[in-house]
Design a protein around this motif. Structure first.
Motif, mmCIF file in Angstrom:
data_model
loop_
_atom_site.group_PDB
_atom_site.id
_atom_site.type_symbol
_atom_site.label_atom_id
_atom_site.label_comp_id
_atom_site.label_asym_id
_atom_site.label_seq_id
_atom_site.Cartn_x
_atom_site.Cartn_y
_atom_site.Cartn_z
ATOM 1 N N LEU A 51 38.187 34.253 36.732
ATOM 2 C CA LEU A 51 37.025 34.938 36.178
ATOM 3 C C LEU A 51 35.899 33.974 35.821
ATOM 4 O O LEU A 51 34.728 34.350 35.820
ATOM 5 C CB LEU A 51 37.434 35.732 34.936
ATOM 6 C CG LEU A 51 38.256 36.994 35.205
ATOM 7 C CD1 LEU A 51 38.871 37.525 33.910
ATOM 8 C CD2 LEU A 51 37.394 38.076 35.862
ATOM 9 N N LEU A 52 36.260 32.745 35.507
ATOM 10 C CA LEU A 52 35.281 31.712 35.145
ATOM 11 C C LEU A 52 35.490 30.502 36.054
ATOM 12 O O LEU A 52 35.980 29.456 35.623
ATOM 13 C CB LEU A 52 35.443 31.310 33.673
ATOM 14 C CG LEU A 52 35.316 32.412 32.617
ATOM 15 C CD1 LEU A 52 35.614 31.849 31.228
ATOM 16 C CD2 LEU A 52 33.933 33.046 32.645
ATOM 17 N N ASP A 98 25.309 33.584 32.869
ATOM 18 C CA ASP A 98 25.752 32.818 34.034
ATOM 19 C C ASP A 98 25.210 31.393 33.992
ATOM 20 O O ASP A 98 25.910 30.447 34.381
ATOM 21 C CB ASP A 98 25.319 33.512 35.324
ATOM 22 C CG ASP A 98 26.103 34.786 35.605
ATOM 23 O OD1 ASP A 98 27.127 35.024 34.922
ATOM 24 O OD2 ASP A 98 25.676 35.556 36.491
ATOM 25 N N ALA A 100 32.858 39.976 29.458
ATOM 26 C CA ALA A 100 31.915 40.693 30.316
ATOM 27 C C ALA A 100 32.430 40.762 31.751
ATOM 28 O O ALA A 100 32.409 41.825 32.389
ATOM 29 C CB ALA A 100 30.546 40.033 30.253
ATOM 30 N N ARG A 101 32.906 39.655 32.256
ATOM 31 C CA ARG A 101 33.364 39.636 33.644
ATOM 32 C C ARG A 101 34.654 40.429 33.819
ATOM 33 O O ARG A 101 34.842 41.121 34.827
ATOM 34 C CB ARG A 101 33.534 38.192 34.111
ATOM 35 C CG ARG A 101 32.206 37.454 34.223
ATOM 36 C CD ARG A 101 32.354 36.057 34.778
ATOM 37 N NE ARG A 101 31.069 35.379 34.872
ATOM 38 C CZ ARG A 101 30.904 34.125 35.311
ATOM 39 N NH1 ARG A 101 31.972 33.418 35.717
ATOM 40 N NH2 ARG A 101 29.700 33.584 35.370
ATOM 41 N N ALA A 102 35.548 40.367 32.845
ATOM 42 C CA ALA A 102 36.804 41.105 32.955
ATOM 43 C C ALA A 102 36.584 42.607 32.836
ATOM 44 O O ALA A 102 37.308 43.404 33.449
ATOM 45 C CB ALA A 102 37.786 40.632 31.885
ATOM 46 N N SER A 103 35.606 43.008 32.040
ATOM 47 C CA SER A 103 35.354 44.439 31.820
ATOM 48 C C SER A 103 34.404 45.036 32.836
ATOM 49 O O SER A 103 34.334 46.265 32.977
ATOM 50 C CB SER A 103 34.787 44.655 30.413
ATOM 51 O OG SER A 103 33.484 44.098 30.301
ATOM 52 N N GLY A 104 33.643 44.174 33.527
ATOM 53 C CA GLY A 104 32.632 44.675 34.443
ATOM 54 C C GLY A 104 31.419 45.249 33.752
ATOM 55 O O GLY A 104 30.626 45.967 34.357
ATOM 56 N N VAL A 164 31.459 35.561 27.793
ATOM 57 C CA VAL A 164 31.275 35.646 29.246
ATOM 58 C C VAL A 164 32.536 36.194 29.904
ATOM 59 O O VAL A 164 32.475 37.043 30.804
ATOM 60 C CB VAL A 164 30.906 34.274 29.826
ATOM 61 C CG1 VAL A 164 30.637 34.383 31.325
ATOM 62 C CG2 VAL A 164 29.677 33.701 29.114
ATOM 63 N N LEU A 165 33.691 35.729 29.457
ATOM 64 C CA LEU A 165 34.963 36.184 30.025
ATOM 65 C C LEU A 165 35.136 37.696 29.850
ATOM 66 O O LEU A 165 35.537 38.410 30.788
ATOM 67 C CB LEU A 165 36.122 35.445 29.364
ATOM 68 C CG LEU A 165 37.519 35.828 29.861
ATOM 69 C CD1 LEU A 165 37.768 35.238 31.238
ATOM 70 C CD2 LEU A 165 38.586 35.360 28.878
ATOM 71 N N SER A 190 28.301 44.407 30.442
ATOM 72 C CA SER A 190 27.777 43.374 29.558
ATOM 73 C C SER A 190 28.677 43.296 28.326
ATOM 74 O O SER A 190 29.326 44.286 27.964
ATOM 75 C CB SER A 190 26.338 43.679 29.139
ATOM 76 O OG SER A 190 26.303 44.790 28.259
#
Length: 391
Positions: free
Chosen positions: A92-93, A163, A196-200, A193-194, A202
């Motif tokens: 994810l990161l 990002d 946000a990316r894991a949940s799709g 950030v993690l 913001s």
């Protein structure tokens, strides 16, 4: 909130805290003590020096006292099966893949060795990732954290987009091997950030949907809401020569949503909203989190060897997820198992699971400087007496 205004507890806490307001050490404050349905609030001073009176629902920059909220959001993703605690964050990161580690914490930024393993979600939650402040603020990495990553006192408008920010993190080495030391703060912005990316989504949208709205924490977010000027506070710091210096006005750093919602220290909130969150913890998560994750959140996650790597931030406590856990009783307020944390802007929120007590103090004066912690200690002592922890 079910407040009893003229109770003995309010009088005792006011007696303990009024001298700090009268002396100009803080402009004003909201102090809350609670157990079950008994909630008592003390309101003193003004929202700004010489300004309008403080209110029960005044809004504060709560800084690191909001870290438990970020931890709860991450654990909600674990509970929902979208993250696991021991998964590497690299997928994810990818900015954090193939890490380098400082040869020693005080080394130059290019004096590194390879990381022996990836950083995991658990490392971020328990602040053992190697990313963050060590006890040595003179080390080159500390300057990089301030200058490149906007770590330190909250300045939300100075953050770049998520990002770009995480790309900057990827350019820096770890202070220690993953899992081998305690480093403060930065991991909770990385979690932003993690999540946000894991949940799709913001971070702020996911947080609102999964944590804040279910708990009724409608005054909690990352900026003062439009139309709420009548209850926003001015932030101060203590000047070296005495007195208070303005750090941020209501129309300043928190007047509009930032491009990066900082899960480490960018929250605004109220005493009532923090009470709602603390009650969720004491209720074993309610409808928000399974009890096993709330229990783990408030459990000491550090070995003695890891605690020994820190001489500043833990100060005799240990760390769960998002907050400190008292493991010894050095003062009346250090109750074994007490969970919570302090915000550098002059705030704190703690629960004691063993007896269901809650203690919240919101001021708008930074903790730093000579005597900066004295108002917190005076509150903790008065709250401990109220809760019966001083016996």
């Amino acid at each position: 909130m079910g407040v009893t205004r003229e109770s003995q507890a309010v009088t005792a806490i006011a007696d303990a805290l009024e001298p700090f307001v009268d002396a100009g050490e803080v402009a004003g404050l909201v102090a809350l003590v609670a157990r079950r349905d008994d909630v008592e609030v003390t309101v003193l001073g003004d929202q700004a020096m010489g300004g309008s009176p403080m209110r029960e629902d005044s809004m504060f920059r709560v800084a690191s006292a909001g870290k438990p909220v970020t931890a709860a959001a991450a654990l909600a993703l674990v509970a929902d099966g979208r993250l696991t605690l021991d998964q590497p964050v690299d997928d994810l990161l990818p900015e954090l893949a193939q890490r380098r580690v400082l040869r020693e914490p005080s080394a130059a930024l290019d004096d590194t060795v390879p990381a022996v393993r990836p950083v995991t979600v658990r490392d971020l939650l328990r602040s053992t990732s190697g990313l963050g402040f060590s006890s040595d603020f003179t080390a080159p990495i500390s300057a990089a954290l301030f200058e490149r990553l906007n770590q330190g006192p909250p300045r939300p408008q100075d953050f770049p987009p998520p990002d770009e920010w995480i790309a900057r993190v990827g350019e820096l080495p770890l202070i220690h091997q993953p899992g081998e030391g305690f480093t403060y703060n930065t991991a909770y912005d990385i979690l932003t950030v993690l999540i946000a990316r894991a949940s799709g989504r913001s971070f702020e949208d996911y947080l609102a949907e999964r944590i804040l709205e279910p708990l009724g924490m409608l005054d909690t977010g990352f900026s003062f809401r439009p139309g709420e000027a009548a209850r926003t506070t001015t932030a101060y710091r203590r000047a070296d020569e005495g007195g208070l210096v303005v750090v941020d006005e209501p129309d300043g750093q928190f007047a509009r949503p930032p491009v990066f919602a900082s899960g480490a220290g960018g929250y605004v909130s109220t005493a009532a909203d923090l009470l709602r969150f603390q009650r969720m913890l004491l209720a074993g998560g309610g409808d928000v989190l399974p009890g096993r994750w709330v229990a783990e959140m408030m459990t000491d996650q550090l070995s003695p060897a890891i605690r020994a790597t820190d001489s500043v931030f833990l100060d005799g406590q240990s760390w769960g997820y998002g907050g400190g856990v008292d493991i010894e009783q050095r003062e009346p307020w250090h109750v074994i198992g007490r969970y919570g944390w302090v915000g550098g802007t002059g705030t704190c929120a703690y629960v004691v699971p063993s007896d269901g007590s809650i203690s919240i103090l919101l001021t708008q004066t930074e903790v730093g400087g000579a005597g900066g912690a004295l108002v917190l200690e005076a509150f903790w002592a008065a709250a401990a007496a109220h809760h019966g922890h001083d016996h």
